[in-house]
Design a protein around this motif. Structure first.
Motif, PDB file in Angstrom:
ATOM      1  N   ALA A 228      12.088   0.111  -6.623  1.00  0.00           N
ATOM      2  CA  ALA A 228      12.259  -1.251  -6.125  1.00  0.00           C
ATOM      3  C   ALA A 228      12.993  -1.244  -4.786  1.00  0.00           C
ATOM      4  N   GLN A 229      13.917  -0.301  -4.618  1.00  0.00           N
ATOM      5  CA  GLN A 229      14.634  -0.201  -3.344  1.00  0.00           C
ATOM      6  C   GLN A 229      13.687   0.192  -2.213  1.00  0.00           C
ATOM      7  N   ASP A 230      12.739   1.083  -2.519  1.00  0.00           N
ATOM      8  CA  ASP A 230      11.720   1.432  -1.528  1.00  0.00           C
ATOM      9  C   ASP A 230      10.929   0.185  -1.120  1.00  0.00           C
ATOM     10  N   GLU A 231      10.562  -0.618  -2.110  1.00  0.00           N
ATOM     11  CA  GLU A 231       9.785  -1.819  -1.791  1.00  0.00           C
ATOM     12  C   GLU A 231      10.603  -2.797  -0.965  1.00  0.00           C
ATOM     13  N   LEU A 232      11.899  -2.915  -1.256  1.00  0.00           N
ATOM     14  CA  LEU A 232      12.741  -3.820  -0.473  1.00  0.00           C
ATOM     15  C   LEU A 232      12.785  -3.377   0.988  1.00  0.00           C
ATOM     16  N   PHE A 233      12.958  -2.072   1.220  1.00  0.00           N
ATOM     17  CA  PHE A 233      12.977  -1.586   2.604  1.00  0.00           C
ATOM     18  C   PHE A 233      11.623  -1.814   3.270  1.00  0.00           C
TER      19      PHE A 233
ATOM     20  N   LEU B 260       0.840  -1.200   0.000  1.00  0.00           N
ATOM     21  CA  LEU B 260       0.000   0.000   0.000  1.00  0.00           C
ATOM     22  C   LEU B 260       0.875   1.249   0.000  1.00  0.00           C
ATOM     23  N   GLY B 261       0.407   2.291  -0.704  1.00  0.00           N
ATOM     24  CA  GLY B 261       1.055   3.586  -0.608  1.00  0.00           C
ATOM     25  C   GLY B 261       1.941   3.987  -1.763  1.00  0.00           C
ATOM     26  N   TRP B 262       1.893   3.271  -2.886  1.00  0.00           N
ATOM     27  CA  TRP B 262       2.755   3.605  -4.024  1.00  0.00           C
ATOM     28  C   TRP B 262       2.447   5.012  -4.558  1.00  0.00           C
ATOM     29  N   ASN B 263       3.509   5.720  -4.972  1.00  0.00           N
ATOM     30  CA  ASN B 263       3.349   6.907  -5.803  1.00  0.00           C
ATOM     31  C   ASN B 263       4.244   6.755  -7.024  1.00  0.00           C
ATOM     32  N   LEU B 264       4.245   7.721  -7.907  1.00  0.00           N
ATOM     33  CA  LEU B 264       4.958   7.571  -9.175  1.00  0.00           C
ATOM     34  C   LEU B 264       6.472   7.589  -9.032  1.00  0.00           C
TER      35      LEU B 264
END
Length: 530
Positions: free
Chosen positions: A378-383, A370-374
């Motif tokens: 992928a590094q954000d998702e890994l964290f 939840l919370g994706w922006n443009l």
């Protein structure tokens, strides 16, 4: 002074360590084996017994060579494995197929039927396994095999957990009735309970499915803790492994349970064994029944105390999948994560990519972010995935402590914490307590400790731990980060139960997506008539 061999069978490889009671680790070797999966069936995961044994022989010979010792110096060998990894066998312990690996979830329907029957029949044993039977466990997988292999049923003699099958093979045992079965494996995954008469009654099993008729008798044998001897190394396998025949082999166990011992786990400690998945393993002075855990079993981790197990169905697998989708490896994608702060990505990641092991025991779940922006990367998702696994672990700890399980120390063991300081820092901040991490790898060290006991080199587990377990690094929580994670945890918990519990308002969304996807993977003729 004594020298022993400690063996750890993981999901993709076997690690063999040569350990000296005075000098510690002398050498180790790793040998890989294939994991068989099917793209059209994401629940499928099997491995070959022959592949395991070939890898064990190769790694043992290599480790002995690197240690610079002779075969005559080795006094015992002990082994742990994944679980529940189940293999049906015929005459002379001949495999009737491949192992249903721990991460094989094809038996979802069977697990639901066992849980429903246990509720209906008031089976007390199910309460010792968290109240819900899992598709990852033994009876589910065996029933799935019986239903889908009708031509092999006439040859079926018994079924074994990987740890018991390997030990029996090494000892040259061919009579299923003479195989020692691990209380660790059978207690956590097969509803075995000494106080309740062992395995569930025959009439209960046949009410689940008549195909279970006679199975209880076929699973009989000596059930033992790991301070007991399974047998002695046969001349045939001594030659294959490059060891001397006749050395003792203690009763085996699951990898996470012995990894916890190798990490220095004592009474009231909880160990997160973090690798492909996470097993959360603890030792408690007395039984506390906890809904949603993977079993409370006397003698399973420490032979004289009560073991408790929980965990996450995927952790390292999720990190690898995120990196692979980005065309990178985890190490490369992780560069720069040390500068990330709690909640800065704006993402909240439910790490259900392979279902939920505990506390929901629900395989019909998939990952949510939840919370994706443009600008999300992928590094954000890994964290966010690292944060998600820590938040899920906090759900489990809260459930345990609400039922009286005391958690005095938290230890992060397994392969990932050794090389991922970001993960350890996040866990300390999310859990709000210090996290201890062994300063050296402890994979297969627990196996070595039980081998030392079998060889008579130490009198107790604690004596062996004091001598050969490495010290811990300590990751202290950061108060400001902890406050942010307290806020995120409140959100995480709401989503966790809203989407994860079957009666909940959103509880049907992820199972429905799975059903739709599975229907599109069926052959065209089947799909049209469905």
């Amino acid at each position: 002074m004594a020298v022993v061999v400690g063996v750890d069978f993981g999901t993709l490889s076997v690690r063999v360590s040569i350990v000296d009671s005075e000098r510690g680790m002398l050498a180790f070797a790793v040998s890989e084996y294939p994991l068989h999966r099917k793209r059209e069936d994401p629940e499928y995961a099997t491995q070959s017994h022959e592949d395991h044994m070939r890898a064990l022989a190769a790694a043992t010979r290599e480790a002995v060579k690197h240690a610079g010792i002779s075969a005559e110096q080795v006094e015992a060998i002990a082994l742990d494995t994944t679980g529940s990894s189940v293999i049906p066998v015929g005459k002379d312990l001949r495999p009737l197929g491949e192992y249903y690996l721990w991460c094989d979830h094809r038996a979802k329907t069977e697990a639901e039927e066992i849980t429903a029957a246990a509720d209906r029949e008031k089976l007390e044993a199910i309460e010792w396994c968290g109240g819900v039977y899992s598709s990852e466990w033994g009876f589910s997988k065996l029933l799935h095999w019986l239903r889908h292999n009708p031509e092999k049923r006439k040859d079926f003699i018994s079924a074994f957990e990987h740890c018991d099958m390997v030990a029996a093979t090494l000892c040259g045992i061919t009579d299923p009735r003479k195989v020692n079965r691990s209380i660790c494996a059978m207690g956590h995954k097969w509803l075995w309970n000494a106080k309740l008469g062992g395995l569930p009654p025959e009439d209960f099993l046949t009410k689940v499915d008549p195909l279970f008729a006679g199975v209880r008798k076929k699973l009989q044998g000596e059930y033992a803790t790991s301070d007991q001897i399974a047998g002695r190394l046969s001349p045939f396998w001594a030659d294959k492994l490059g060891l001397k025949p006749g050395i003792p082999i203690p009763v085996g166990a699951f990898d996470a349970h012995w990894d916890a011992i190798g990490a220095g786990c004592r009474t009231d400690d909880m160990v997160n064994v973090i690798g492909t998945s996470t097993c959360i393993v603890g030792i408690t002075p007395s039984p506390n029944l906890v809904p949603g855990v993977c079993g409370v079993v006397q003698g399973s981790v420490h032979p004289q105390r009560t073991g408790i197990e929980a965990g996450l169905s995927a952790v390292g697998d999720i990190f690898n999948a995120i990196a692979a989708r980005a065309g990178m490896d985890v190490a490369s994608l992780s560069k720069g994560l040390e500068s990330y702060h709690a909640g800065q990505t704006g993402l909240l990641r439910m790490t259900w990519d392979n279902g939920d092991r505990t506390v929901l025991v629900n395989p019909n779940l998939r990952g949510i972010t939840l919370g994706w922006n443009l600008q999300g990367t992928a590094q954000d998702e890994l964290f966010a995935a690292i944060e998600g696994t820590a938040l899920h672990t906090r759900v489990i700890f809260d459930r345990m402590e609400s039922k009286g399980v005391r958690v005095q120390r938290v230890i992060n063991a397994g392969g990932i914490p050794q090389k991922n300081e970001v993960l350890n820092r996040v866990y300390a901040n999310v859990l709000g307590r210090p996290v201890l991490v062994p300063t050296k790898s402890v994979t297969s060290l627990g196996s070595a400790i039980f081998a030392f006991l079998a060889a008579g080199a130490f009198k107790t587990i604690e004596e062996a731990q004091d001598k050969i377990c490495p010290p811990h690094r300590v990751f202290e929580p950061n108060p400001s980060e902890r406050r942010v994670y307290d806020d995120l945890y409140r959100l995480f918990s709401r989503i966790y139960f809203a989407f994860g519990e079957k009666p909940a308002e959103m509880g049907d969304v992820l199972p429905a997506l799975i059903r739709i996807s599975e229907s599109r993977h069926k052959p065209e003729s089947t799909a049209k008539t469905a």
